[in-house]
Design an enzyme around this catalytic site. Structure first.
Site, PDB file in Angstrom:
ATOM      1  CG  LEU A 222      -2.048  -0.994   1.317  1.00 48.50           C
ATOM      2  CD1 LEU A 222      -2.776  -0.867   2.645  1.00 48.50           C
ATOM      3  CD2 LEU A 222      -3.022  -0.828   0.169  1.00 48.50           C
ATOM      4  CG  ASP A 223       0.725   4.163  -3.101  1.00 45.82           C
ATOM      5  OD1 ASP A 223       1.543   3.292  -3.438  1.00 45.82           O
ATOM      6  OD2 ASP A 223      -0.046   4.736  -3.900  1.00 45.82           O
ATOM      7  NE  ARG A 224       6.011   8.051   4.792  1.00 44.46           N
ATOM      8  CZ  ARG A 224       7.243   8.407   5.125  1.00 44.46           C
ATOM      9  NH1 ARG A 224       8.224   8.224   4.273  1.00 44.46           N
ATOM     10  NH2 ARG A 224       7.492   8.943   6.297  1.00 44.46           N
ATOM     11  CB  SER A 226      -3.051   4.526   0.458  1.00 46.03           C
ATOM     12  OG  SER A 226      -2.081   3.492   0.464  1.00 46.03           O
TER      13      SER A 226
END
Length: 463
Positions: A222-224, A226
């Site tokens: 997961l993106d930082r 998000s």
């Protein structure tokens, strides 16, 4: 509130740690020798004494059935016995971080001794991560991976508080003998990298083992900025199975395989600027990575006709949950493939509705709203945050009522197969997807997204 204050302190420590010029790999020799399966070259027929001291040589490649075949079987597709050099190293050396192995390939420090070599004294040759292995091939790794550096007392104690342990364990959503699922908060980096000394996978390895001998391992990313559902394998075997499940999902959608089974479902919630023309539909366009700022950074964009063949196929389903006259829309996004920044690019460049707080792909839309053109993590990095902002920082900040938006992208629901039953039975070669139950996972919205939802709904502006 106590949990929010603790998370804020953790994130601040990460920002301070990010100022460190280097990132050390901590790999003790005793653990390495227990968990990394290798043999040292001992027969002087192939290598002289100098070579023995230079290389760690893995066992000969043997294409025995392994856990990765489960994913293909669950999707009803034939298994393949071929394996890449990267996969064989990760199988033989489960303790080596995947990022480290990939770096060795990038630095061209991995060699392969071919079993079909014409002469016994033929030197090993460089090998790529995706090069296929033949039966009997041996991989040679630089012996420098065995160099040890023990953590200092300060490093050992900085993240060992009882409060922190309780907080990390409070992120648990679900766990069984095969997987553990957490609700990732926004702002936490999932995996270590340049400038990141502490990451979520490291904290999970320290605090989320419970009764398991092995540390949890990442299955997806997961993106930082998000948030939401993050699945981790509790053993090397379960992690390999889950990797295969996630990979086969993308392969099936990318190749438009008719009748392809969907045993993995993911649903994200996103608050976007504007509204799509249709209330529901799907986006199916390839994505490609481009280099910008004279090579200083990169971004993902939609592939045009000139580079469409080199792009990665990406498919996203969407539907409108609620929209507001104030110009915001809540979307449910269902990615059928797992490409980097897929949802963010599809929303911004295809639907024309960038995600709130996504300053990378929605710069112009945020500029029109008069907001700061940087993400919250960029604003906090390197520990140079002004004292006033630092005091006012709160996990609820970043909603649509604040001056600066946080990314409004959250993995809210996921359906995964219960692989624990398969692994307990021990018969990997006999897998029937119809008899495997689904595990339905749900994660509540983070504080800033919940506040945005409450603000819009309180004004009766949804329709």
């Amino acid at each position: 509130m106590a949990e929010r204050l603790l998370l804020r302190q953790i994130i601040r420590r990460w920002q301070a740690d990010a100022a460190a010029p280097t990132c050390k790999l901590i790999l003790t020799k005793s653990v390495y020798e227990q968990k990394c399966w290798y043999t040292a070259a001992s027969d002087g027929e192939n290598y002289d004494k100098e070579k023995n001291n230079q290389w760690l040589i893995l066992p000969p490649f043997n294409p025995a059935p392994d856990a990765s075949s489960i994913g293909k079987k669950l999707y009803g597709r034939p298994d393949e016995t071929n394996a890449t050099a990267l996969k064989w190293i990760l199988k033989c050396c489960p303790h080596l971080p995947r990022s480290l192995v990939q770096k060795l390939f990038r630095l061209r420090q991995v060699r392969k001794e071919c079993s079909s070599a014409g002469s016994k004294d033929q030197r090993p040759r460089r090998v790529g991560a995706k090069d296929l292995m033949d039966v009997g091939d041996r991989i040679c790794l630089p012996k420098s991976v065995d160099d040890t550096s023990h953590p200092t007392a300060e490093e050992n104690q900085s993240f060992s508080s009882e409060e922190e342990r309780r907080f990390v364990q409070s992120l648990d959503l679900y766990k069984d003998s095969a997987i553990i699922v957490i609700n990732k908060p926004p702002g936490m980096p999932v995996q270590g990298g340049v400038g990141i000394r502490r990451s979520l996978d490291e904290l999970a390895a320290k605090y989320l083992r419970y009764d398991c001998m092995e540390p949890p391992r990442l299955v997806h990313r997961l993106d930082r900025d998000s948030s939401g559902i993050l699945v981790m394998g509790r053993t090397q075997l379960s992690t390999t199975v889950l990797h295969s499940v996630f990979r086969e999902k993308t392969i099936g959608a990318s190749n438009d395989i008719l009748g392809s089974k969907r045993i993995l479902h993911k649903k994200y919630w996103a608050l976007v600027i504007g509204s799509p023309r249709r209330r529901q539909g799907s986006v199916s366009v390839p994505l490609i990575k481009v280099v910008v700022d004279n090579g200083k950074s990169e971004r993902i964009t939609v592939a045009d006709n000139s580079n469409r063949l080199s792009g990665q196929h990406a498919v996203t389903g969407y539907r409108v949950i609620a929209s507001s006259p104030s110009g915001y829309t809540w979307l449910e996004l269902s990615p059928l493939t797992g490409r980097k920044h897929q949802l963010r690019v599809h929303c911004a460049e295809v639907l024309g509705t960038p995600i709130v707080g996504d300053y990378k792909y929605g710069r112009q839309a945020h500029k029109k709203l008069g907001h700061y053109l940087e993400s919250s993590s960029d604003h906090l990095k390197l520990g140079d945050m002004p004292s006033k902002v630092e005091k006012d920082t709160d996990l609820e900040s970043g909603s649509i009522s604040d001056e600066q938006f946080s990314l409004h992208l959250h993995c809210k629901e996921m359906v995964v197969p219960d692989i624990s039953v398969v692994l307990q039975n021990g018969n990997i070669s006999d897998v029937d997807s119809a008899r495997i139950r689904d595990i339905v996972l749900r994660a509540p919205l983070p504080a800033h997204m919940q506040r945005s939802w409450d603000l819009l709904s309180s004004n009766h502006s949804f329709r």
